[in-house]
Every structure is written in structure tokens, then in C-alpha cells.
Scaffold this active site. Structure first.
Site, PDB file in Angstrom:
ATOM      1  N   HIS A  22     -27.743 -12.805  14.854  1.00  0.00           N
ATOM      2  CA  HIS A  22     -26.328 -13.059  14.603  1.00  0.00           C
ATOM      3  C   HIS A  22     -25.532 -12.876  15.891  1.00  0.00           C
ATOM      4  CE1 HIS A  22     -27.231 -13.347  10.492  1.00  0.00           C
ATOM      5  NE2 HIS A  22     -26.604 -12.305   9.990  1.00  0.00           N
ATOM      6  N   CYS A  57     -25.150  -6.834   7.722  1.00  0.00           N
ATOM      7  CA  CYS A  57     -25.756  -7.042   9.041  1.00  0.00           C
ATOM      8  C   CYS A  57     -24.716  -7.363  10.118  1.00  0.00           C
ATOM      9  CB  CYS A  57     -26.809  -8.139   8.965  1.00  0.00           C
ATOM     10  SG  CYS A  57     -26.293  -9.646   8.141  1.00  0.00           S
TER      11      CYS A  57
END
Length: 342
Positions: A244, A132
Site C-alpha cells: 500500500h 492496514c
């Protein structure tokens, strides 16, 4: 005519998000199957906001023959057993685990970055979805690399607990509550307290002192973008539920000003530039949740090196870092190779 698609690990965070994204993007489907472990067999789950419910089937008894694609979101152990079974049955695997990412016979794909590499799927009938944190970074780096050739990247990540699954999200919630009421906040999922704290440790430690998460960012960036790029990473878990963030320092072979970089990023696929250089003129994790874009802010020159830039990159890790990228791979596979949809 549409595709027959299997979602493996459909009851997990990423599996459910894949279902949401498939429904939102109106992926051309003839049939969809939700598959998971025996513990979830018979459970009814929503197919996004479509109003349709799917009954979860047991992977141990599922026949992949006759299905076009299987999007795996159940971890490496499940992929190790069932991805080859699916691939052998003629059902192309799009795997979200780390198992196949560095296999030279398996393409590692971010559609905005290296779409042509998908043709290599025929070697094993498997396509890998990247880590990711890697996925969002290379979306931002690709147009800048094309413009001025990246030599070196130094990245520090601020990774949300959803990257560790439902257990990670539950631990942050429970620890935060327990701290407020004076109860025990003993870590279970993480190595140290995550509530009101940051942990510079994601995945296992390697012999050189780096972690496996940091190693993934290095080798995956090289495989996806350019093997000549030098990458060093420090990956940190932070008390954020979803989204994130990354502080990225980039050194180029050729001159590229912050102003020119902003112009390039503004027109780049998958990127949303939000860089107003004023209070609130940047994107934070809570603002990216549920969005498809990779957001870039804080674009500025780095005067300490020749041809250097700093950027701030934020994305919903359950979407671009996992579910969305997997669905984009499926769309690319359909358009370029399977070609069943009208």
C-alpha cells in the site's frame, strides 16, 4: 519456556504471512496450532521456512483452554463467534478484523505508536489490530506528532489488491491476462475493472459519501494517535499485487521543516527513510514486499499552509498492515504482561 499460540485463519493470505513472520522472528514458542474452517481441516501448511509443517485443525472443534494467545486472521464473522470463546478460555485474542477496533474496552495497538495502551487488554482479553492503511500511516506520523503536534491530515491511499484477499489478487491476474488475449474481463470481486485501472472505492459507502475504509482511517488514527487530530481520507484500489502507498499532507501546530522531519524519521522505530530527491530516490510498492519497515520518501514542505509537510508512505500491507503488527503485538504482550519466555 515459550508460548502456546493459535493461528486462526491459518490458510488465508494473512494467516500464512503470520506463520512466516513468527518463524522469521523466532517467536518463543512451546507449541503452535493452525486452525481454520472445516474446508481446510487436515491440510498441511508450512510454518514459514522452518522446515516444519502444521496440520490444520477445525475451529469448530478446537479447545482454546490452555493456550496463551490466538492470532485471528479469518474475518469479522469468525471473530464474532470464536474470539469471545477464546478470550473466555483465558487465551488472549489478537484480532486482525475490524470487529473490535472501535470497542472502547479493546485496545487498538501499533507497538511503535501506543504500546502502553496494551494494558487495557484485560477488560475483554482481546486486542485489536488496526486497518492496514492506518497502521503504516500512524507509524510515520507518531514521531512527527511528538515533535510538532499534528492538527490535520489529508491522505490519499493507493491500496494493493491483496488488501481484498486472494480473490482480489486472482482477479487482477486474470483480468490482465484476459485483456492481453482478448477474453472477457468482467469484474467479480471489485466493482469495476481493476487491471490497468484505479477504483476510488474500498468497502461500503456511508451516508456522507465516504467509504467505510476511509472512515476506518479517520477513527482509528484518532484512537491510536490522538483524538484531536483531524483526518480526511480518500482510499483508492490500484492494480498492484502487494504493498500500500499513501500520499500524506500534514498540518502541524508548530513549525517543522522538511529537513528536521527527515532527521526525526531517520531515527524513528519502524521507519525507513529513503528520500534522495533524485531519479529512483524513493520507494515504490514492489520494493517493499517482504520487508518489515514502513518506508517514507518525498518529504517536502507544503507552502500553501502554515507548518505543512507532504510525505509518501509505502509498506507491505500483508506484513506491517496485518501479520507483522499482529506478531509485534504478541511480542509486546509477552514482554510486558504474560512474561513466560526466557
Amino acid at each position: 519456556m515459550g508460548y502456546r499460540v493459535v493461528i486462526v485463519g491459518a490458510t488465508g493470505n494473512v494467516g500464512r504471512e503470520i506463520l512466516n513472520v513468527l518463524a522469521e522472528r523466532e517467536f518463543p514458542l512451546d507449541e503452535i496450532a493452525a486452525v481454520a474452517s472445516s474446508r481446510s481441516t487436515g491440510t498441511m501448511i508450512d510454518f514459514g521456512d522452518s522446515g516444519k509443517e502444521l496440520k490444520v485443525q477445525n475451529i469448530e472443534h478446537f479447545d482454546f483452554a490452555g493456550w496463551d494467545m490466538a492470532l485471528f486472521a479469518a474475518g469479522s464473522d469468525v471473530s464474532r463467534v470464536y474470539a469471545p470463546i477464546s478470550a473466555a478460555a483465558g487465551c488472549v485474542v489478537i484480532d486482525n478484523s475490524s470487529l473490535y477496533r472501535m470497542d472502547p474496552d479493546v485496545p487498538l495497538i501499533v507497538p511503535e505508536v501506543n504500546p502502553s495502551a496494551i494494558s487495557g487488554y484485560t477488560r475483554k482479553n482481546i486486542i485489536a489490530n488496526p486497518n492496514c492503511s492506518t497502521a503504516q500511516m500512524v507509524v510515520a506520523l507518531k514521531p512527527l506528532h511528538d515533535a510538532a503536534t499534528i492538527k490535520r491530515v489529508v491522505v490519499s491511499t493507493y491500496q494493493s489488491v491483496s488488501g481484498a484477499g486472494k480473490q482480489g489478487m486472482d482477479e487482477l491476474f486474470e483480468q490482465s491476462r484476459n485483456i492481453f488475449v482478448g477474453d472477457s474481463n468482467t469484474p467479480v470481486k471489485f466493482t469495476k475493472q481493476i487491471a490497468f485501472n484505479v477504483i476510488p472505492h474500498i468497502d461500503d459507502f456511508l451516508d456522507d459519501g465516504s467509504t467505510k475504509e476511509e472512515w476506518k482511517m479517520v477513527v482509528e488514527t484518532k484512537k491510536i494517535l490522538d483524538p484531536r487530530i483531524k483526518v480526511t481520507a480518500t482510499c483508492v484500489r490500484v492494480p498492484v499485487f502487494v504493498g500500500h502507498s499513501e500520499s500524506v499532507n500534514i498540518e502541524f501546530e508548530n513549525e517543522l521543516s522538511a529537513e528536521d522531519a527527515q532527521k526525526i524519521l531517520r531515527e524513528s522505530p519502524g521507519v525507513m527513510l529513503v528520500d534522495k530527491r533524485e531519479d529512483g530516490g524513493y520507494v515504490t510498492p514492489v520494493e517493499c514486499v517482504g520487508d518489515y519497515a514502513t518506508f517514507v520518501s518525498r518529504v517536502r514542505d507544503d507552502p500553501t499552509v502554515d507548518n505543512g509537510l507532504n510525505i509518501w508512505v509505502v509498506s507491505d500491507n500483508l506484513r506491517k498492515g496485518a501479520a507483522l503488527n499482529a506478531v509485534q503485538i504478541a511480542e509486546l504482550l509477552g514482554r510486558r504482561h504474560l512474561k513466560k519466555a526466557d
